[in-house]
Design an enzyme around this catalytic site. Sequence first.
Site, PDB file in Angstrom:
ATOM      1  N   ASP A 131       0.815  -1.214   0.000  1.00 50.42           N
ATOM      2  CA  ASP A 131       0.000   0.000   0.000  1.00 50.42           C
ATOM      3  C   ASP A 131       0.849   1.265   0.000  1.00 50.42           C
ATOM      4  O   ASP A 131       2.071   1.211   0.189  1.00 50.42           O
ATOM      5  CB  ASP A 131      -0.954   0.003   1.210  1.00 50.42           C
ATOM      6  CG  ASP A 131      -0.258  -0.366   2.528  1.00 50.42           C
ATOM      7  OD1 ASP A 131       0.989  -0.370   2.566  1.00 50.42           O
ATOM      8  OD2 ASP A 131      -0.956  -0.628   3.504  1.00 50.42           O
ATOM      9  N   ASN A 180      -7.311  -2.490  14.341  1.00 53.24           N
ATOM     10  CA  ASN A 180      -8.700  -2.790  13.950  1.00 53.24           C
ATOM     11  C   ASN A 180      -8.783  -4.006  13.023  1.00 53.24           C
ATOM     12  O   ASN A 180      -9.824  -4.279  12.447  1.00 53.24           O
ATOM     13  CB  ASN A 180      -9.341  -1.550  13.305  1.00 53.24           C
ATOM     14  CG  ASN A 180      -8.648  -1.128  12.008  1.00 53.24           C
ATOM     15  OD1 ASN A 180      -7.763  -1.826  11.513  1.00 53.24           O
ATOM     16  ND2 ASN A 180      -9.049  -0.004  11.450  1.00 53.24           N
ATOM     17  N   HIS A 203      -6.983  -4.460  10.225  1.00 55.70           N
ATOM     18  CA  HIS A 203      -6.688  -4.244   8.807  1.00 55.70           C
ATOM     19  C   HIS A 203      -5.413  -4.976   8.381  1.00 55.70           C
ATOM     20  O   HIS A 203      -4.504  -5.194   9.176  1.00 55.70           O
ATOM     21  CB  HIS A 203      -6.667  -2.750   8.433  1.00 55.70           C
ATOM     22  CG  HIS A 203      -5.490  -1.971   8.911  1.00 55.70           C
ATOM     23  ND1 HIS A 203      -5.531  -0.617   9.110  1.00 55.70           N
ATOM     24  CD2 HIS A 203      -4.217  -2.348   9.234  1.00 55.70           C
ATOM     25  CE1 HIS A 203      -4.346  -0.210   9.517  1.00 55.70           C
ATOM     26  NE2 HIS A 203      -3.540  -1.228   9.605  1.00 55.70           N
ATOM     27  N   GLU A 214      -9.423  -1.809   5.367  1.00 60.60           N
ATOM     28  CA  GLU A 214     -10.027  -1.441   6.642  1.00 60.60           C
ATOM     29  C   GLU A 214     -11.305  -2.261   6.869  1.00 60.60           C
ATOM     30  O   GLU A 214     -11.880  -2.795   5.913  1.00 60.60           O
ATOM     31  CB  GLU A 214     -10.383   0.053   6.614  1.00 60.60           C
ATOM     32  CG  GLU A 214      -9.169   0.978   6.496  1.00 60.60           C
ATOM     33  CD  GLU A 214      -8.450   1.208   7.815  1.00 60.60           C
ATOM     34  OE1 GLU A 214      -8.246   0.249   8.578  1.00 60.60           O
ATOM     35  OE2 GLU A 214      -8.071   2.368   8.071  1.00 60.60           O
TER      36      GLU A 214
END
Length: 241
Positions: A71, A140, A142, A147
């Site tokens: 990313d 979280n 990811h 996400e």
Amino acid sequence: MGIEMNIIEAKDYKELSRKVASIISAQIILKPNSVLGLATGSTPIGTYKQLIEWYKKGDLDFSKVTSVNLDEYCGLAIENDQSYRYFMNQNLFNHVNIKMENTNVPNGLAADTEAECNRYDQLIENLGGIDLQLLGIGNNGHIGFNEPDVIFEKGTHVVELKETTIKANARFFESIDDVPRKAITMGIKSIMSAKKVILVANGSGKRDIIKKAIYGPVTPEVPASILQLHPDLTVAYCFND
Ligand code: PGA
């Protein structure tokens, strides 16, 4: 018949880094022209340091390796010290004999982001897929910047970062307002198509999310949970601070 995963529990960060680096070196030794899927974040830094050390000793050769990173933030120039291209150059590429033209990171400055996402998917396909994908995990759940969501996004796509991610990453920026709000990330399909996956986590703060990801229900609300369905998954962690 269940899908098995390998679990590596390390006693400290150094041991975690050495073990993950050993798996990556074995991959490069067995297949010198490997396509490595690489990750940024604080966890892989020790792994990259170890790989550099072994390269300097003459034990590793990156000359035929190709890399594809997961990313990149949208809107940061590659000279910006928070861009993931900058991170990779600093923490690995500048210190080993990988050919720069064989290193790939999504272009966060692309004017046409859709075209950039398609280019990246095509690139991975043209390379014949990823041999080994290294992944960190966000608080979280990811992976890359996939996400929590209501669906698993398949291909490379642009994401709006969640507030939790912006807060977690603010520590690297001068102020929270400087954290980009968008990023380009490889999708779940590219990650799941990798032949081998190593998920790494360091610190007690990651204990709960790792448990959820590897033993909880498979749900896009915890993107890493999809990895339970990967046929060659290694989870390597150290929960001691
Ligand atoms: P960390 O980040 O390695 O800095 O914990 C992981 C991630 O957010 O993917």
